[in-house]
Design a protein around this motif. Structure first.
Motif, PDB file in Angstrom:
ATOM      1  N   GLY A   1      70.838  28.010  75.700  1.00  0.00           N
ATOM      2  CA  GLY A   1      71.666  28.452  76.818  1.00  0.00           C
ATOM      3  C   GLY A   1      70.819  29.174  77.848  1.00  0.00           C
ATOM      4  O   GLY A   1      70.226  30.216  77.541  1.00  0.00           O
ATOM      5  N   VAL A   2      70.729  28.619  79.054  1.00  0.00           N
ATOM      6  CA  VAL A   2      69.870  29.175  80.106  1.00  0.00           C
ATOM      7  C   VAL A   2      70.704  30.107  80.987  1.00  0.00           C
ATOM      8  O   VAL A   2      71.610  29.667  81.694  1.00  0.00           O
ATOM      9  N   ASP A   3      70.365  31.376  80.948  1.00  0.00           N
ATOM     10  CA  ASP A   3      71.153  32.413  81.614  1.00  0.00           C
ATOM     11  C   ASP A   3      70.691  32.611  83.052  1.00  0.00           C
ATOM     12  O   ASP A   3      69.931  33.517  83.377  1.00  0.00           O
ATOM     13  N   GLY A   4      71.144  31.729  83.937  1.00  0.00           N
ATOM     14  CA  GLY A   4      70.837  31.857  85.347  1.00  0.00           C
ATOM     15  C   GLY A   4      69.565  31.142  85.759  1.00  0.00           C
ATOM     16  O   GLY A   4      68.943  30.425  84.970  1.00  0.00           O
ATOM     17  N   PRO A   5      69.128  31.320  87.008  1.00  0.00           N
ATOM     18  CA  PRO A   5      67.933  30.640  87.522  1.00  0.00           C
ATOM     19  C   PRO A   5      66.678  31.044  86.753  1.00  0.00           C
ATOM     20  O   PRO A   5      66.546  32.191  86.309  1.00  0.00           O
ATOM     21  N   VAL A   6      65.748  30.093  86.607  1.00  0.00           N
ATOM     22  CA  VAL A   6      64.465  30.354  85.955  1.00  0.00           C
ATOM     23  C   VAL A   6      63.350  29.790  86.832  1.00  0.00           C
ATOM     24  O   VAL A   6      63.587  28.985  87.731  1.00  0.00           O
ATOM     25  N   GLY A   7      62.118  30.213  86.558  1.00  0.00           N
ATOM     26  CA  GLY A   7      60.978  29.727  87.317  1.00  0.00           C
ATOM     27  C   GLY A   7      60.679  28.267  87.026  1.00  0.00           C
ATOM     28  O   GLY A   7      61.166  27.682  86.040  1.00  0.00           O
TER      29      GLY A   7
ATOM     30  N   ALA B   1      65.958  14.741  70.642  1.00  0.00           N
ATOM     31  CA  ALA B   1      67.259  14.338  70.090  1.00  0.00           C
ATOM     32  C   ALA B   1      68.010  15.514  69.473  1.00  0.00           C
ATOM     33  O   ALA B   1      69.246  15.537  69.486  1.00  0.00           O
ATOM     34  N   MET B   2      67.267  16.497  68.957  1.00  0.00           N
ATOM     35  CA  MET B   2      67.893  17.630  68.272  1.00  0.00           C
ATOM     36  C   MET B   2      68.179  18.799  69.203  1.00  0.00           C
ATOM     37  O   MET B   2      68.585  19.867  68.741  1.00  0.00           O
ATOM     38  N   VAL B   3      67.982  18.623  70.507  1.00  0.00           N
ATOM     39  CA  VAL B   3      68.099  19.739  71.454  1.00  0.00           C
ATOM     40  C   VAL B   3      69.028  19.387  72.603  1.00  0.00           C
ATOM     41  O   VAL B   3      68.973  18.283  73.145  1.00  0.00           O
ATOM     42  N   ASP B   4      69.900  20.313  72.971  1.00  0.00           N
ATOM     43  CA  ASP B   4      70.669  20.239  74.208  1.00  0.00           C
ATOM     44  C   ASP B   4      70.429  21.528  74.984  1.00  0.00           C
ATOM     45  O   ASP B   4      70.601  22.634  74.434  1.00  0.00           O
ATOM     46  N   VAL B   5      70.027  21.405  76.236  1.00  0.00           N
ATOM     47  CA  VAL B   5      69.879  22.562  77.114  1.00  0.00           C
ATOM     48  C   VAL B   5      71.154  22.696  77.937  1.00  0.00           C
ATOM     49  O   VAL B   5      71.582  21.755  78.600  1.00  0.00           O
ATOM     50  N   VAL B   6      71.764  23.878  77.855  1.00  0.00           N
ATOM     51  CA  VAL B   6      73.013  24.150  78.569  1.00  0.00           C
ATOM     52  C   VAL B   6      72.688  25.122  79.705  1.00  0.00           C
ATOM     53  O   VAL B   6      72.275  26.255  79.462  1.00  0.00           O
ATOM     54  N   TRP B   7      72.861  24.652  80.941  1.00  0.00           N
ATOM     55  CA  TRP B   7      72.472  25.438  82.112  1.00  0.00           C
ATOM     56  C   TRP B   7      73.665  26.227  82.637  1.00  0.00           C
ATOM     57  O   TRP B   7      74.731  25.677  82.862  1.00  0.00           O
ATOM     58  N   PHE B   8      73.455  27.530  82.832  1.00  0.00           N
ATOM     59  CA  PHE B   8      74.470  28.375  83.451  1.00  0.00           C
ATOM     60  C   PHE B   8      73.908  28.876  84.782  1.00  0.00           C
ATOM     61  O   PHE B   8      72.819  29.467  84.818  1.00  0.00           O
ATOM     62  N   PRO B   9      74.605  28.658  85.895  1.00  0.00           N
ATOM     63  CA  PRO B   9      74.034  28.922  87.219  1.00  0.00           C
ATOM     64  C   PRO B   9      73.764  30.390  87.513  1.00  0.00           C
ATOM     65  O   PRO B   9      72.860  30.720  88.272  1.00  0.00           O
ATOM     66  N   GLU B  10      74.541  31.312  86.906  1.00  0.00           N
ATOM     67  CA  GLU B  10      74.399  32.732  87.198  1.00  0.00           C
ATOM     68  C   GLU B  10      73.875  33.484  85.979  1.00  0.00           C
ATOM     69  O   GLU B  10      74.189  33.127  84.841  1.00  0.00           O
TER      70      GLU B  10
ATOM     71  N   VAL C   1      76.432  34.313  77.511  1.00  0.00           N
ATOM     72  CA  VAL C   1      75.817  33.037  77.116  1.00  0.00           C
ATOM     73  C   VAL C   1      76.167  32.705  75.675  1.00  0.00           C
ATOM     74  O   VAL C   1      76.556  31.562  75.354  1.00  0.00           O
ATOM     75  N   LEU C   2      76.057  33.684  74.785  1.00  0.00           N
ATOM     76  CA  LEU C   2      76.356  33.429  73.377  1.00  0.00           C
ATOM     77  C   LEU C   2      77.823  33.062  73.175  1.00  0.00           C
ATOM     78  O   LEU C   2      78.141  32.183  72.364  1.00  0.00           O
ATOM     79  N   ASN C   3      78.718  33.700  73.881  1.00  0.00           N
ATOM     80  CA  ASN C   3      80.138  33.349  73.765  1.00  0.00           C
ATOM     81  C   ASN C   3      80.393  31.913  74.198  1.00  0.00           C
ATOM     82  O   ASN C   3      81.178  31.185  73.571  1.00  0.00           O
TER      83      ASN C   3
END
Length: 273
Positions: free
Chosen positions: A41-47, A61-70, A77-79
């Motif tokens: 879970g990506v918590d907002g913008p990153v470099g 195959a074993m990974v999903d990246v979930v992007w959160f804009p803010e 994120v954990l919730n």
């Protein structure tokens, strides 16, 4: 045993180092227990560098990246990841941080324990501290093994290492509110408190399950009057709700003093506690 599906919840934010994140994810991908899936879970913008690494991981195959804009904080994120895990029907939810390293047989041991102890809702384990070069710092931390020991231990300190735990899915049925979104810090402490109040059963493995990374920023993040006052209020409230004795309140005041002390004092007290 491997018919049990494990979701790994791994939050990331802009200050996480790509090299450490890569090692954290690699330690999960090569677990001896194979029926797992990683949700980052990506918590907002990153470099750009971190984003490139996340894009590469998302192809696994074993990974999903979930992007959160803010950037909303770890609890939010954990919730959201818990909600996703519930929807996908996972049996167990494991936690990891983006700079730690799991032992290769961590999940195998934790799944086995939960299968053998159907009353337990969350299980942690011992940790070994490492530095920025992955070298052991000479500090091995064990946690109480049984539920009653965890409850007694909680009068002073958290009974579980948050990035080292595996939850049974029903933990988040008992604690339906999940993590408290308003907490940017100490969201794990409040989750343990809510768990005790809702009848969740706690346990730890005696075995080391995680290498926990500690650097100078680890102490700097524990500064400030505002945070110290909030921690003291929370601790006094929890001590009353859980029926702890006077010693728990005295310890809470001691932790208040440590939180507002200089970093060098924290380092010294942390080493000897």
């Amino acid at each position: 045993m491997e018919n049990k599906r494990v979701a790994v919840m791994l939050p990331v934010y802009k200050n996480d180092a790509p090299i450490f994140m890569g090692k954290a994810v690699e330690s999960i991908l090569y677990q001896s227990y194979r029926n797992i899936h990683i949700y980052i879970g990506v918590d907002g913008p990153v470099g750009e560098n971190l984003k490139e690494n996340l894009d590469l991981l998302d192809r696994q195959a074993m990974v999903d990246v979930v992007w959160f804009p803010e950037n909303r904080g770890l609890a939010c994120v954990l919730n959201d990841l818990v909600t996703l895990c519930k929807k996908e029907g996972y049996d167990y939810y494991a936690r990891m941080d983006a700079d730690d390293i799991s032992e290769k047989n961590r999940f195998e041991k934790q799944v086995k324990y939960l299968e053998e102890h159907p009353d337990v809702d969350v299980v942690g384990g011992a940790i070994e501290e490492i530095d920025g070069n992955d070298q052991l710092r000479g500090k091995h931390v064990e946690y109480p093994l049984t539920h009653e020991e965890c409850r007694k231990f909680f009068r002073y300190r958290d009974p579980l290492a948050h990035p080292a735990v595996m939850f049974r899915a029903r933990y988040f049925e008992k604690v339906a509110s999940g993590y408290r979104n308003e907490y940017r810090k100490n969201q794990d402490t409040m989750l343990w408190f809510d768990g005790f109040m809702k009848g969740c059963v706690f346990a730890n493995l005696k075995d080391t399950v995680l290498h926990f990374r500690v650097n100078d920023d680890f102490y700097n993040r524990r500064n400030g009057w505002k945070r110290a006052k909030q921690m003291l209020r929370d601790r006094l409230m929890m001590n009353k709700a859980l029926g702890y004795d006077l010693s728990a309140n005295l310890f809470a005041f001691g932790m208040f003093c440590m939180t507002v002390s200089p970093s060098w004092v924290k380092k010294f007290l942390y080493k000897i506690r």
